[in-house]
Design a protein around this motif. Structure first.
Motif, PDB file in Angstrom:
ATOM      1  N   UNK A 232       4.180  47.743 -42.347  1.00  0.00           N
ATOM      2  CA  UNK A 232       4.637  47.751 -43.733  1.00  0.00           C
ATOM      3  C   UNK A 232       5.037  49.154 -44.135  1.00  0.00           C
ATOM      4  N   UNK A 233       6.138  49.279 -44.881  1.00  0.00           N
ATOM      5  CA  UNK A 233       6.581  50.585 -45.350  1.00  0.00           C
ATOM      6  C   UNK A 233       6.692  50.579 -46.867  1.00  0.00           C
ATOM      7  N   UNK A 234       6.309  51.693 -47.466  1.00  0.00           N
ATOM      8  CA  UNK A 234       6.553  51.931 -48.879  1.00  0.00           C
ATOM      9  C   UNK A 234       7.826  52.755 -48.989  1.00  0.00           C
ATOM     10  N   UNK A 235       8.674  52.428 -49.973  1.00  0.00           N
ATOM     11  CA  UNK A 235       9.947  53.108 -50.144  1.00  0.00           C
ATOM     12  C   UNK A 235       9.800  54.190 -51.217  1.00  0.00           C
ATOM     13  N   UNK A 236      10.041  55.421 -50.826  1.00  0.00           N
ATOM     14  CA  UNK A 236       9.941  56.531 -51.762  1.00  0.00           C
ATOM     15  C   UNK A 236      10.888  56.337 -52.941  1.00  0.00           C
ATOM     16  N   UNK A 254      14.611  45.801 -44.581  1.00  0.00           N
ATOM     17  CA  UNK A 254      15.054  46.537 -45.763  1.00  0.00           C
ATOM     18  C   UNK A 254      16.208  45.815 -46.450  1.00  0.00           C
ATOM     19  N   UNK A 255      17.181  45.367 -45.663  1.00  0.00           N
ATOM     20  CA  UNK A 255      18.333  44.676 -46.236  1.00  0.00           C
ATOM     21  C   UNK A 255      17.912  43.367 -46.902  1.00  0.00           C
ATOM     22  N   UNK A 256      16.999  42.621 -46.254  1.00  0.00           N
ATOM     23  CA  UNK A 256      16.528  41.367 -46.826  1.00  0.00           C
ATOM     24  C   UNK A 256      15.807  41.594 -48.158  1.00  0.00           C
ATOM     25  N   UNK A 257      15.208  42.765 -48.299  1.00  0.00           N
ATOM     26  CA  UNK A 257      14.459  43.091 -49.521  1.00  0.00           C
ATOM     27  C   UNK A 257      15.345  43.693 -50.598  1.00  0.00           C
TER      28      UNK A 257
END
Length: 322
Positions: A232-236, A254-257
């Motif tokens: 899981x990644x958090x986006x700054x 990322x694109x799907x989100x």
């Protein structure tokens, strides 16, 4: 600049097993197929989880007017290889006229072609084309075991003693230092395989003192040093988290989100999709050929299209500023 992509309708002409985990799939293409060199690739429309998307495959030798690919069924498939393996003769398909991003120079006095596993797909086409021209060449083909060597019999027929097979299960491995030491000064090496093989070959080539311009390579983007796991990644600056499944890339997640991304090759070669790593709780499995070994060891950036965290996750910066 990328050439204009030309899509064509096609029908599956032939499907056959050519290794334990590889199928040869040949398409009859409407409107004919212009001439293309070995190493070319085609884009094929596939359906994954009910969604239409595109996967890219190297084109292998086939009949005139046809396009053929060899597809390995990956245990951690993101869905593309499973869809390709579902094709039966007569099925409709949609694909592009081949483009080439892994070109032969046709200038060398001698060619050394090295393949690992499914990396044989561009190497097989190159070997056939060079042999037809009477070129001096040698092929070294490594795989985990003989049953996984696609096009083995075809290579033996075309090349005879000019091909060496390395069955890893028997302790047979390509000796890059020895292979490079035997090459003439103006020889060229073409290599396609997993990232570990590529890195070892690049180090041996540099140690041999040969010009880097005469080592050309292509890597398949799913080849990492670690087995794919969820992370899981958090986006700054976005106040959002994105979960990445084992069967998808960070870029796809990322694109799907709804995260806007710039990208192109989706093979870890162009670097357009690179993100900055702000924090991470696990190792980064770098699967690209864009960053240098030093840049990868620093751990500041990663190519979202192929590289991933081995577990846990972290914080990434995609360049968004409020």
């Amino acid at each position: 600049m990328r050439n204009k992509i030309e899509w064509r309708n096609a029908k599956v002409f032939e499907v056959r097993q050519i290794a334990d985990d590889v199928r040869y799939i040949e398409f009859a293409v409407e409107g004919g197929v212009p001439r293309f060199d070995p190493g070319s690739h085609t884009n094929i429309k596939v359906i994954i989880n009910g969604q239409h998307t595109v996967r890219t495959y190297t084109v292998v030798p086939s009949r005139p007017g046809h396009i053929a690919v060899a597809v390995k069924l990956h245990p951690q498939s993101r869905g593309g290889s499973r869809f390709m393996w579902s094709f039966s003769e007569g099925d409709a398909a949609r694909l592009t006229i081949p483009e080439n991003g892994f070109e032969l120079s046709w200038r060398a006095r001698h060619y050394l072609l090295i393949a690992g596993g499914i990396g044989i797909t561009p190497i097989y086409g190159m070997a056939k084309a060079l042999a037809a021209r009477g070129a001096s060449l040698r092929v070294v083909f490594s795989a985990r075991e003989q049953g996984l060597m696609a096009f083995r019999e075809e290579l033996l027929t075309v090349l005879g003693e000019r091909v060496q097979f390395c069955d890893n299960s028997l302790g047979q491995h390509a000796d890059f230092a020895e292979e490079f030491a035997q090459l003439p000064a103006d020889a060229e090496c073409y290599l396609c395989g997993p990232i570990g093989m590529l890195e070892a070959a690049k180090q041996a080539w540099a140690a041999s003192g040969r010009p880097i311009s005469r080592l050309r390579y292509e890597v398949f983007g799913d080849s990492g040093l670690f087995t794919e796991q969820s992370f899981e990644v958090d986006i700054l600056n976005r106040d959002m988290s994105v979960k990445v499944r084992p069967d998808q890339t960070l870029l796809e997640a990322l694109l799907e989100s709804g995260v806007d991304m710039i990208y192109d090759c989706q093979r870890g070669e162009c670097g357009l999709c690179a993100v900055r790593i702000v924090e991470h709780q696990s190792e980064v499995d770098h699967r690209d050929v864009f960053f240098s070994a030093e840049e990868k060891s620093e751990g500041h950036r990663m190519c979202a299209c192929v590289s991933r965290f081995t577990s846990g996750g972290g914080v990434i910066d995609v360049g968004y500023r409020p």
